[in-house]
Design a protein around this motif. Structure first.
Motif, PDB file in Angstrom:
ATOM      1  N   PRO A 145       0.824  -1.220   0.000  1.00  0.00           N
ATOM      2  CA  PRO A 145       0.000   0.000   0.000  1.00  0.00           C
ATOM      3  C   PRO A 145       0.855   1.267   0.000  1.00  0.00           C
ATOM      4  O   PRO A 145       2.009   1.274   0.444  1.00  0.00           O
ATOM      5  CB  PRO A 145      -0.805  -0.127   1.303  1.00  0.00           C
ATOM      6  CG  PRO A 145      -0.757  -1.563   1.667  1.00  0.00           C
ATOM      7  CD  PRO A 145       0.545  -2.078   1.160  1.00  0.00           C
ATOM      8  N   ALA A 146       0.268   2.328  -0.492  1.00  0.00           N
ATOM      9  CA  ALA A 146       0.945   3.621  -0.507  1.00  0.00           C
ATOM     10  C   ALA A 146       1.318   4.027   0.917  1.00  0.00           C
ATOM     11  O   ALA A 146       0.588   3.762   1.872  1.00  0.00           O
ATOM     12  CB  ALA A 146       0.042   4.675  -1.146  1.00  0.00           C
ATOM     13  N   GLY A 147       2.473   4.679   1.033  1.00  0.00           N
ATOM     14  CA  GLY A 147       2.927   5.135   2.336  1.00  0.00           C
ATOM     15  C   GLY A 147       3.737   4.110   3.092  1.00  0.00           C
ATOM     16  O   GLY A 147       4.214   4.390   4.197  1.00  0.00           O
ATOM     17  N   THR A 148       3.905   2.902   2.530  1.00  0.00           N
ATOM     18  CA  THR A 148       4.668   1.840   3.188  1.00  0.00           C
ATOM     19  C   THR A 148       6.156   2.011   2.877  1.00  0.00           C
ATOM     20  O   THR A 148       6.528   2.321   1.739  1.00  0.00           O
ATOM     21  CB  THR A 148       4.209   0.454   2.697  1.00  0.00           C
ATOM     22  OG1 THR A 148       2.826   0.290   2.981  1.00  0.00           O
ATOM     23  CG2 THR A 148       5.004  -0.647   3.377  1.00  0.00           C
ATOM     24  N   ALA A 205       6.400  10.414   7.302  1.00  0.00           N
ATOM     25  CA  ALA A 205       5.242  11.291   7.475  1.00  0.00           C
ATOM     26  C   ALA A 205       4.556  11.008   8.806  1.00  0.00           C
ATOM     27  O   ALA A 205       4.669   9.931   9.385  1.00  0.00           O
ATOM     28  CB  ALA A 205       4.265  11.079   6.322  1.00  0.00           C
ATOM     29  N   LYS A 206       3.827  12.012   9.283  1.00  0.00           N
ATOM     30  CA  LYS A 206       3.081  11.840  10.526  1.00  0.00           C
ATOM     31  C   LYS A 206       2.059  10.720  10.368  1.00  0.00           C
ATOM     32  O   LYS A 206       1.418  10.579   9.330  1.00  0.00           O
ATOM     33  CB  LYS A 206       2.376  13.145  10.877  1.00  0.00           C
ATOM     34  CG  LYS A 206       1.539  13.067  12.148  1.00  0.00           C
ATOM     35  CD  LYS A 206       0.842  14.395  12.436  1.00  0.00           C
ATOM     36  CE  LYS A 206      -0.011  14.298  13.703  1.00  0.00           C
ATOM     37  NZ  LYS A 206      -0.690  15.578  14.002  1.00  0.00           N
ATOM     38  N   GLY A 207       1.909   9.906  11.425  1.00  0.00           N
ATOM     39  CA  GLY A 207       0.907   8.860  11.372  1.00  0.00           C
ATOM     40  C   GLY A 207       1.177   7.743  12.352  1.00  0.00           C
ATOM     41  O   GLY A 207       2.156   7.762  13.112  1.00  0.00           O
ATOM     42  N   ARG A 208       0.274   6.800  12.335  1.00  0.00           N
ATOM     43  CA  ARG A 208       0.395   5.601  13.184  1.00  0.00           C
ATOM     44  C   ARG A 208       0.893   4.462  12.291  1.00  0.00           C
ATOM     45  O   ARG A 208       0.353   4.230  11.197  1.00  0.00           O
ATOM     46  CB  ARG A 208      -0.958   5.259  13.795  1.00  0.00           C
ATOM     47  CG  ARG A 208      -0.953   4.101  14.788  1.00  0.00           C
ATOM     48  CD  ARG A 208      -2.310   4.035  15.482  1.00  0.00           C
ATOM     49  NE  ARG A 208      -2.351   3.006  16.515  1.00  0.00           N
ATOM     50  CZ  ARG A 208      -2.873   1.795  16.339  1.00  0.00           C
ATOM     51  NH1 ARG A 208      -3.401   1.476  15.171  1.00  0.00           N
ATOM     52  NH2 ARG A 208      -2.889   0.925  17.320  1.00  0.00           N
ATOM     53  N   TYR A 209       1.922   3.766  12.769  1.00  0.00           N
ATOM     54  CA  TYR A 209       2.570   2.737  11.938  1.00  0.00           C
ATOM     55  C   TYR A 209       2.745   1.450  12.745  1.00  0.00           C
ATOM     56  O   TYR A 209       2.871   1.477  13.974  1.00  0.00           O
ATOM     57  CB  TYR A 209       3.954   3.203  11.473  1.00  0.00           C
ATOM     58  CG  TYR A 209       3.923   4.383  10.533  1.00  0.00           C
ATOM     59  CD1 TYR A 209       3.914   4.199   9.154  1.00  0.00           C
ATOM     60  CD2 TYR A 209       3.918   5.691  11.046  1.00  0.00           C
ATOM     61  CE1 TYR A 209       3.896   5.287   8.291  1.00  0.00           C
ATOM     62  CE2 TYR A 209       3.901   6.781  10.194  1.00  0.00           C
ATOM     63  CZ  TYR A 209       3.887   6.577   8.817  1.00  0.00           C
ATOM     64  OH  TYR A 209       3.868   7.651   7.969  1.00  0.00           O
ATOM     65  N   THR A 283       4.055  -1.042  17.563  1.00  0.00           N
ATOM     66  CA  THR A 283       3.207   0.053  17.080  1.00  0.00           C
ATOM     67  C   THR A 283       3.859   1.395  17.405  1.00  0.00           C
ATOM     68  O   THR A 283       4.313   1.620  18.538  1.00  0.00           O
ATOM     69  CB  THR A 283       1.820  -0.020  17.733  1.00  0.00           C
ATOM     70  OG1 THR A 283       1.224  -1.272  17.427  1.00  0.00           O
ATOM     71  CG2 THR A 283       0.929   1.100  17.220  1.00  0.00           C
ATOM     72  N   LEU A 284       3.911   2.289  16.401  1.00  0.00           N
ATOM     73  CA  LEU A 284       4.511   3.611  16.581  1.00  0.00           C
ATOM     74  C   LEU A 284       3.489   4.697  16.258  1.00  0.00           C
ATOM     75  O   LEU A 284       2.749   4.593  15.276  1.00  0.00           O
ATOM     76  CB  LEU A 284       5.707   3.794  15.637  1.00  0.00           C
ATOM     77  CG  LEU A 284       6.908   2.867  15.777  1.00  0.00           C
ATOM     78  CD1 LEU A 284       7.952   3.232  14.723  1.00  0.00           C
ATOM     79  CD2 LEU A 284       7.499   2.950  17.170  1.00  0.00           C
ATOM     80  N   ASN A 285       3.464   5.772  17.046  1.00  0.00           N
ATOM     81  CA  ASN A 285       2.739   7.002  16.716  1.00  0.00           C
ATOM     82  C   ASN A 285       3.795   8.066  16.453  1.00  0.00           C
ATOM     83  O   ASN A 285       4.449   8.559  17.391  1.00  0.00           O
ATOM     84  CB  ASN A 285       1.814   7.409  17.868  1.00  0.00           C
ATOM     85  CG  ASN A 285       0.624   6.467  17.990  1.00  0.00           C
ATOM     86  OD1 ASN A 285      -0.200   6.400  17.090  1.00  0.00           O
ATOM     87  ND2 ASN A 285       0.562   5.742  19.101  1.00  0.00           N
ATOM     88  N   HIS A 286       3.970   8.405  15.186  1.00  0.00           N
ATOM     89  CA  HIS A 286       5.072   9.272  14.801  1.00  0.00           C
ATOM     90  C   HIS A 286       4.555  10.681  14.479  1.00  0.00           C
ATOM     91  O   HIS A 286       3.610  10.839  13.694  1.00  0.00           O
ATOM     92  CB  HIS A 286       5.793   8.690  13.586  1.00  0.00           C
ATOM     93  CG  HIS A 286       7.010   9.449  13.176  1.00  0.00           C
ATOM     94  ND1 HIS A 286       8.072   9.656  14.023  1.00  0.00           N
ATOM     95  CD2 HIS A 286       7.337  10.068  12.015  1.00  0.00           C
ATOM     96  CE1 HIS A 286       9.000  10.351  13.402  1.00  0.00           C
ATOM     97  NE2 HIS A 286       8.571  10.626  12.175  1.00  0.00           N
ATOM     98  N   PRO A 287       5.185  11.704  15.051  1.00  0.00           N
ATOM     99  CA  PRO A 287       4.712  13.085  14.825  1.00  0.00           C
ATOM    100  C   PRO A 287       5.091  13.630  13.463  1.00  0.00           C
ATOM    101  O   PRO A 287       4.654  14.719  13.079  1.00  0.00           O
ATOM    102  CB  PRO A 287       5.412  13.867  15.943  1.00  0.00           C
ATOM    103  CG  PRO A 287       6.659  13.083  16.223  1.00  0.00           C
ATOM    104  CD  PRO A 287       6.286  11.642  16.014  1.00  0.00           C
ATOM    105  N   GLY A 288       5.905  12.875  12.714  1.00  0.00           N
ATOM    106  CA  GLY A 288       6.368  13.343  11.422  1.00  0.00           C
ATOM    107  C   GLY A 288       7.789  13.850  11.499  1.00  0.00           C
ATOM    108  O   GLY A 288       8.222  14.389  12.521  1.00  0.00           O
ATOM    109  N   GLY A 289       8.563  13.644  10.417  1.00  0.00           N
ATOM    110  CA  GLY A 289       9.949  14.080  10.381  1.00  0.00           C
ATOM    111  C   GLY A 289      10.913  12.929  10.549  1.00  0.00           C
ATOM    112  O   GLY A 289      10.585  11.767  10.258  1.00  0.00           O
ATOM    113  N   PRO A 290      12.132  13.202  11.038  1.00  0.00           N
ATOM    114  CA  PRO A 290      13.156  12.153  11.148  1.00  0.00           C
ATOM    115  C   PRO A 290      12.722  11.015  12.078  1.00  0.00           C
ATOM    116  O   PRO A 290      12.114  11.257  13.125  1.00  0.00           O
ATOM    117  CB  PRO A 290      14.369  12.896  11.728  1.00  0.00           C
ATOM    118  CG  PRO A 290      14.121  14.329  11.406  1.00  0.00           C
ATOM    119  CD  PRO A 290      12.631  14.523  11.456  1.00  0.00           C
TER     120      PRO A 290
END
Length: 846
Positions: A145-148, A205-209, A283-290
Motif C-alpha cells: 500500500p501507498a505510504g509503506t 510522514a506523521k501517522g500511526r505505523y 506500534t509507533l505514533n510518529h509526529p512526522g519528520g526524522p
C-alpha cells in the motif's frame, strides 16, 4: 554531482526497474503438456520486473516425490555458474511451484538481467519420469500500500524480497559501518542482512505505523548467532529489548523445537518459516519528520538487521492475530499482513510436505499396543486386535549372552492423553532381570534428502525414558525397548510385561526373551559414527578452562553412551592439543572401540598451509606413539575436487616419508579419485565412488583397507558389510545441526543428529543409531556362524546360502526392506536354537 544525489538517482532507477509492469497473469507457451519444456525467450518481450514471479502448475503422476529443475539463462550465461539452476522436490499429485524473480542470482553471484533473458528450461533430474505441466506463467509479485516503507538489508548483489527496496552498505540512511551477511537458506528477506549495524535513519510522514523488524541472523552450518542481550530504540526511546541467561537461551531458543511435534497437523510455516528472521512487531505514533531506529548490543551479532517494514496502521485495521504472538492480541496492518502472507506462500510452495497416511480413525477406536516385528515405519503400522497382539508378543525373542536386542511397539490411541501411565517390567528369570532402557519417538518434520526441499514426518528422534510421554488421537507413538543380556546370564526364558493405562483403558503385553546357551564373538570390524561436541558449548562457556572441561565431559558422555550401545567404530571429537587428544584416545580405547580410530577433523583444522599441517601432525603423531596408544587413522581428504589431487598427493607422501608407520585415510566419492588409493592405507568409499563388492575388491587390489561410509541404510552395515568384504563402516554424523537443530529448512542441508543435539544433559538419539547397533549384532551372529560352519553341516549350509542370497551390488542392497535383514538374522538365531550341541552347552563360545 554529490554522492548523495547519485545514490538517490540509483535507488530511484532500481525501484523503477524492480516495479512490476505486468497487468496480471501472463501465460507462457507450452510445448506439449509434459517435461521437459524449453522456451526461447529471445523472441519474446514480456514486461517483467524483479517484483514478479514465475509460477508453474502441474501434476506429478509418480507414486514417489520427484526432483524438478528450472534453469534460467540470460545473454551473459555461458556455463553452470553463470546461469540460475533451481531444484524443487515435488510430491505426488498436483503441485504449484512459485519462483520470485527478485531472488534469481547466479552462484558467481550476479543478478540475471531480466530484460535480457534468453532461455527457460524445465526438466527432471536423473532420467526421472516426466511430470505433467498444466501451465506456467508470469504473475505480479507483492505490491504494498501507498505510504509503506519496506527495506531489505544486505549486500548489493544479494537476493531481494519482492516488493522491498534494497538497503546496502554505502547508503546514507545507514548508521555505522555494517558488514553484509548472506546465508544459504531462508527467503530473500531473512537470508541476508547487515551485521554490526548501529541504526537506520529515515524521514517519515506523521501517522500511526506498525514497525516490523527482522532481527535474527539465521546462521549457517553448526553456527547460530547468539546475542544474549540487545535492544532497539526509536528516536532514543526503547521500544523492544531481549535479555537471556545462557541456559535460558539454550532451552527456549536453541532447543525450542524439542517440545513441538509435527503431527497430527504438520504446518511447515508455523513450525519453521514464521519464526525465521525473528520478526518483531511494534506500534509507533510518529509526529512526522526524522525517524531513527537504533540497534543496541555488546557484539556485532546483537546489532543485526535483515529487514524493516513501516506499515500505515490506522486504529481500525483488523486483519489477523500476529503469528507466534502468544498472549499478544495485536493485529496486523495491511502491508504487514501482505508481507507475511507472501512469505508464507513462498515458503510453503518451496518446502513441499510429503504425503503421509495417518492411522484411519476406525482403526484407532481404542487404545492398542502393537508389536513391530519388521522395523517398518511407524505410520505404516496398523493396530492389531488385543488377541493378535498378545499372540505375537508371546512368541519368544531369541538372544545370545552378551548381546543386545530391540523390542518395538506402536501405541495407537483413540483420544489425546497428556500423561498416560506406562509401566514396564523388564524380563527376568529367577529374580534376575535383564537390563532394559525404554525410548519413545517424537514427531518432527525432516528432509529425507539432505539438500532437498521435501519435508516428511519422522519419529527418528527417540527420547530415553518414559517421562513426558504423551498420546495423540490418530498419531501412533513408537516405543522402543533396548535390552542388554549380560555375558553371564543363565540360559532360559525371561518374562516381563508392559502395561499402558490411558483414559480408563488398559492394555498389557508380555515380554518374552529366550536366552540361548551361547556367547557371541565380539565385533571384529569397526562400525560406528563420526562425533563432534555440541557446538553451543563454545558459545555458553564463561571462560576457556570451563569450556575445555565441558567439552571433555561431553566427549566422555558420548563415548560412554556409544560403548554401552555396543558401537565398535568411531571418529571421535578430538581436541587440537596433544594432551586432550591423548585423553580422548585413551578413553575410547579403554571403552573397547575397535582401532584404528579415525581422526577426521584435525588436519583440516590445522589450516591450509601444508608446512604447518605437517608440523602439527608430526608432533601429535609422535606423542600418541610414545603414549603406547593404538595408531590413529588420519583423514587427509574428504571428497576432494579432482584439481586438488596433486596437493593431496604431496602431503600424503611427505607424511609417509616422515613416519613410514602412519595410517593415512581418505574419503572417496568419485571414480576419478582412484589415483589417491596409492596415497592411503584406509579408503572410505561410498556409493559415489562405488560400493559394490567388485569396488571393494578393486580397493583391495591396491593393497588398501576398504571401509564404507554414509551408505544410508544402517542395517546394511552388518550383512552387506560382511558380504562385500569391506573392513569397517562409519556413518555421518553423530551431531551436526545446521544452525537451529530442530529447523531442517535453515541450512544447505538437513540436521544430522544420531546422538541428539546435546550430550549428557538430555538423552536423545536417533532410531538409526540403534539400527546401526543391531547391524553390529548381525556381524557378531555371522562371526558365530562362521565358527560353527567349521564343524556343523547345518551351519555350513546356511553360511553358503547366505553368501548366495545376500546382494553383492549396493544398488540392490539399499532397496531391500528392513524385513529382509531381520529375516536373515532370524535364520541364524533359529539354527543356533536348533543345533543339538547347544542343548548340552557343548561347543558354544564363552
Amino acid at each position: 554531482m554529490s554522492r548523495g544525489l547519485w545514490l538517490v538517482i540509483l535507488l530511484c532507477c532500481h525501484a523503477a526497474m524492480a516495479a512490476t509492469r505486468l497487468e496480471g497473469l501472463t501465460p507462457l507457451p507450452l510445448t506439449g503438456n509434459q517435461t521437459p519444456q524449453r522456451l526461447d525467450l529471445s523472441t519474446h518481450n514480456w514486461p517483467i520486473g524483479s517484483d514478479d514471479e514465475l509460477v508453474i502448475e502441474g501434476y506429478n503422476p509418480s507414486a514417489r516425490p520427484q526432483t524438478l529443475i528450472l534453469r534460467i539463462d540470460d545473454n551473459a550465461s555461458v556455463n553452470y555458474r553463470s546461469r540460475v539452476n533451481l531444484e524443487r522436490i515435488v510430491a505426488p499429485g498436483p503441485f504449484t511451484q512459485r519462483f520470485a524473480l527478485s531472488e534469481w542470482r547466479t552462484s558467481q553471484p550476479r543478478a540475471l538481467a531480466l530484460d535480457k533473458l534468453t532461455k527457460l528450461y524445465l526438466f527432471m533430474a536423473d532420467n526421472a519420469p516426466s511430470m505433467t505441466i498444466h501451465r506456467w506463467y508470469w504473475e505480479p509479485g507483492l505490491t504494498l500500500p501507498a505510504g509503506t516503507i519496506a527495506l531489505d538489508l544486505g549486500a548489493a548483489a544479494a537476493p531481494r524480497f519482492t516488493g522491498f527496496e534494497p538497503l546496502s552498505p554505502g547508503d546514507p540512511r545507514l548508521i555505522g559501518h555494517p558488514t553484509p551477511i548472506l546465508r544459504p537458506s531462508g527467503d530473500a528477506l531473512v537470508r541476508d542482512g547487515l551485521r554490526n549495524l548501529d541504526g537506520v535513519r529515515l524521514d517519515l510522514a506523521k501517522g500511526r505505523y506498525q514497525l516490523t523488524l527482522w532481527l535474527d541472523d539465521p546462521g549457517e552450518w553448526e553456527y547460530l548467532p547468539h546475542p544474549f542481550e540487545r535492544s532497539v530504540l526509536v528516536n532514543g526511546e526503547p521500544i523492544w529489548a531481549e535479555q537471556w541467561q545462557p541456559q535460558e537461551w539454550l532451552t527456549q531458543r536453541y532447543l525450542a523445537g524439542q517440545s513441538r511435534e509435527a503431527l497430527p497437523n504438520p504446518d511447515p510455516w508455523q513450525l519453521f518459516g514464521a519464526r525465521q528472521g525473528g520478526p518483531v512487531h511494534v506500534t509507533l505514533n510518529h509526529p512526522g519528520g526524522p525517524l531513527t531506529i537504533t540497534l543496541v548490543g555488546h557484539s556485532p551479532d546483537a546489532k543485526y538487521l535483515a529487514g524493516l517494514l513501516l506499515a500505515p496502521y490506522p486504529a481500525s485495521t483488523r486483519k489477523e492475530a500476529l503469528p507466534n504472538s502468544g498472549k499478544d492480541l495485536a493485529v496486523l496492518a495491511d502491508a504487514t499482513a501482505s508481507v507475511l502472507t507472501k512469505q508464507r506462500q513462498l515458503f510453503l510452495e518451496k518446502w513441499t510436505l510429503a504425503p503421509y497416511s495417518p492411522t484411519p480413525a476406525p482403526a484407532a477406536q481404542q487404545l492398542s499396543l502393537t508389536p513391530i516385528t519388521d522395523a517398518a515405519p511407524t505410520l505404516q503400522i496398523a493396530p492389531l486386535s488385543a488377541a493378535d497382539a498378545l499372540k505375537q508378543a508371546a512368541q519368544p525373542v531369541l538372544a545370545a549372552r552378551g548381546s543386545q536386542l530391540l523390542l518395538e511397539f506402536a501405541i495407537h490411541a483413540a483420544t489425546d492423553d497428556p500423561a498416560p501411565l506406562l509401566v514396564i517390567q523388564p524380563p527376568e528369570q529367577a529374580g534376575s532381570p535383564l537390563e532394559l532402557t525404554p525410548y519413545y519417538g517424537k514427531w518432527h518434520l525432516v528432509r529425507p534428502q539432505a539438500s532437498g526441499t521435501l519435508l516428511a514426518p519422522s519419529d527418528q528422534e527417540l527420547v530415553e525414558g518414559i517421562a513426558g510421554l504423551t498420546l495423540l488421537a490418530g498419531v501412533p507413538r513408537r516405543l522402543v525397548l533396548q535390552i542388554t543380556v549380560p555375558r553371564d546370564a543363565p540360559a532360559g526364558h525371561y518374562l516381563g510385561n508392559i502395561q499402558l493405562l490411558s483414559q480408563q483403558q488398559l492394555v498389557q503385553l508380555p515380554l518374552t526373551i529366550e536366552v540361548l546357551p551361547l556367547t557371541l564373538p565380539a565385533a571384529s570390524k569397526p562400525v560406528g559414527i563420526y562425533v563432534e561436541a555440541p557446538p553451543y558449548l563454545n558459545w555458553l562457556s564463561p571462560n576457556p578452562e570451563a569450556l575445555k572441561e565441558q567439552i571433555a565431559e561431553a566427549s566422555r558422555c558420548d563415548l560412554q553412551r556409544l560403548a554401552k550401545l555396543g558401537i565398535s567404530g568411531l571418529s571421535p571429537a578430538l581436541p587440537q592439543d596433544e594432551a586432550g587428544m591423548r585423553e580422548v584416545m585413551g578413553e575410547a580405547v579403554g571403552l573397547g572401540f575397535v582401532p584404528p580410530l579415525l581422526a577426521y577433523t584435525p588436519l583440516k583444522r590445522w589450516g591450509g598451509d601444508p608446512v604447518s599441517q605437517l608440523e602439527q601432525w608430526q608432533t601429535r603423531q609422535q606423542g600418541l606413539t610414545a603414549s603406547g596408544l593404538p595408531p590413529v587413522a588420519w583423514s587427509l581428504f574428504d571428497e576432494p575436487d579432482l584439481a586438488t589431487l596433486p596437493a593431496i598427493t604431496s602431503l600424503a607422501r611427505e607424511m609417509k616419508r616422515r613416519d613410514p608407520a602412519v595410517i593415512r585415510a581418505g574419503h572417496f566419492n568419485h571414480p576419478g579419485q582412484v589415483g589417491l588409493l596409492a596415497e592411503v592405507e584406509i579408503a572410505l568409499i561410498n556409493a559415489g565412488f562405488g560400493a559394490d563388492k567388485a569396488d571393494v575388491a578393486r580397493v583391495l587390489q591396491h593393497k588398501v583397507t576398504p571401509w564404507f561410509y554414509n551408505l544410508g541404510t544402517p542395517r546394511a552395515a552388518g550383512f552387506y558389510l560382511w558380504q562385500s568384504g569391506a573392513e569397517g563402516y562409519l556413518q555421518w554424523h553423530g551431531r551436526m545441526p545446521t544452525a537451529l537443530p530442530y529447523d531442517p529448512t535453515d541450512g544447505r542441508e538437513s540436521d544430522f543428529m544420531l546422538l541428539g543435539p546435546q550430550a549428557c544433559e538430555a538423552h536423545r538419539l536417533s532410531h538409526d543409531l540403534l539400527l546401526l547397533q543391531q547391524a553390529i549384532e548381525d556381524l557378531r551372529w555371522l562371526a558365530w556362524l562362521e565358527q560353527e560352519a567349521r564343524y556343523q553341516v547345518e551351519a555350513a549350509l546356511l553360511l553358503e546360502r547366505l553368501r548366495d542370497q545376500l546382494p553383492t551390488r549396493w544398488q540392490v542392497a539399499e532397496q531391500l526392506p528392513s524385513a529382509a535383514w531381520i529375516q536373515w538374522r532370524r535364520e541364524i538365531e533359529q539354527l543356533a536354537k536348533g543345533l543339538k550341541t547347544l542343548q548340552t552347552g557343548a561347543n558354544s563360545s564363552s
